[in-house]
Scaffold this active site. Structure first.
Site, mmCIF file in Angstrom:
data_model
loop_
_atom_site.group_PDB
_atom_site.id
_atom_site.type_symbol
_atom_site.label_atom_id
_atom_site.label_comp_id
_atom_site.label_asym_id
_atom_site.label_seq_id
_atom_site.Cartn_x
_atom_site.Cartn_y
_atom_site.Cartn_z
ATOM 1 N N ILE A 139 0.869 -1.169 0.000
ATOM 2 C CA ILE A 139 0.000 0.000 0.000
ATOM 3 C C ILE A 139 0.906 1.218 0.000
ATOM 4 C CG2 ILE A 139 -1.917 -1.128 1.202
ATOM 5 C CD1 ILE A 139 -1.042 0.402 3.740
ATOM 6 N N ALA A 184 6.619 8.406 5.467
ATOM 7 C CA ALA A 184 6.089 7.178 6.061
ATOM 8 C C ALA A 184 6.353 5.972 5.160
ATOM 9 C CB ALA A 184 4.595 7.329 6.332
ATOM 10 N N TYR A 185 6.041 6.113 3.868
ATOM 11 C CA TYR A 185 6.226 4.996 2.938
ATOM 12 C C TYR A 185 7.698 4.616 2.810
ATOM 13 C CZ TYR A 185 5.880 2.173 -1.310
ATOM 14 O OH TYR A 185 5.961 1.151 -2.221
ATOM 15 N N THR A 186 8.563 5.633 2.668
ATOM 16 C CA THR A 186 9.990 5.359 2.538
ATOM 17 C C THR A 186 10.534 4.687 3.792
ATOM 18 O OG1 THR A 186 10.223 7.269 1.082
ATOM 19 C CG2 THR A 186 12.235 6.393 2.038
ATOM 20 N N LYS A 193 9.654 1.047 3.702
ATOM 21 C CA LYS A 193 10.438 0.298 2.718
ATOM 22 C C LYS A 193 11.892 0.131 3.173
ATOM 23 C CE LYS A 193 7.630 -1.025 -0.526
ATOM 24 N NZ LYS A 193 7.399 -2.465 -0.769
#
Length: 251
Positions: A92, A153-155, A158
């Site tokens: 997501i 947040a996404y980085t 990951k």
């Protein structure tokens, strides 16, 4: 065929990169376990797999839910007796300024990308250890491309997946289990990339979003590895396709 007689479990298999990898595995003769939250979309992928002459087991699963993941592991082993390759592709995204990211959004990202990856690994790991073989492929990201405003947040999630992959590779190497990360090398043309990244998802090569199929050749090579193969690598599919080898595009 490189994967004939093998069982490959793919999470996030209903669309995007997960779907592309699942179909590529079937083309190489693998029997597939397809997992995602969207059961209807999974059924459509299963039909495509079966048209290629391979068996497909569909399991509705939210990787954030430990009970769902445990059931996924149980159903997989009941149906096929083993898992040769696990591909963690459930994904997501979120693009929002750091000060506006809510606790719920942060937790959802980490629960899906990090905890979900680990839960799924734990579900299949005992059988891999018992057989002293297996390949685990985690969907990584071209980190330098996603270090963008609004992607904190996404980085971060990951980066956590990358750390999980590299460290777990060392832990499992003595069992002959290979653990690697894989990413397209740039933004792939998926619904998530278009919805979350918008104009920022334009490929750095100036040619727009990448075809999700760009990831499949490297995915097959990772899934076809024998025990004690390449492990702890983060493979860039663009570099791999250019140089045609698992020694290429490693991060």
């Amino acid at each position: 065929m490189k994967l004939e007689g093998q069982t490959v479990l793919v999470t996030g298999a209903s669309r995007g990169l997960g779907r592309a990898m699942a179909l590529a595995m079937a083309e190489e003769g693998a029997q597939l376990v397809l997992a995602a939250r969207d059961g209807q979309a999974l059924d459509a992928v299963a039909l495509e797999v079966e048209r290629l002459g391979c068996d497909a087991l569909v399991v509705g699963c939210d990787v954030r839910n430990p009970d769902d993941v445990a059931r996924l592991g149980e159903r997989t082993l009941e149906a096929f007796g083993q898992v040769d390759t696990l591909i963690n592709s459930a994904d997501i995204g979120l693009r929002r300024p750091a000060g506006d990211v809510t606790v719920a959004e942060w937790d959802d990202l980490f629960d899906t990308l990090v905890r979900g990856t680990m839960l799924t690994i734990q579900a299949v790991l005992p059988s891999m250890i018992a057989r002293r073989r297996g390949n685990i492929v985690n969907l990584a990201a071209p980190l330098e491309r996603i270090e963008l405003p609004g992607c904190v947040a996404y980085t971060s999630a990951k980066y956590a997946v990358t750390g999980l992959t590299r460290t777990l590779a060392r832990e499992l190497q003595r069992y002959g289990i290979n653990v690697n990360g894989l990413h397209p090398g740039d933004f792939a043309d998926t619904a998530m990339a278009r919805a979350v990244m918008g104009e920022a998802a334009a490929s750095g090569n100036g040619e727009g979003l990448l075809d999700p199929a760009i990831i499949t050749a490297a995915a097959i090579a990772l899934a076809a590895q024998p025990s004690h193969g390449l492990t702890g690598a983060i493979v860039d599919a663009i570099a791999w396709n250019t140089d045609q080898g698992l020694g290429a595009g490693l991060g």
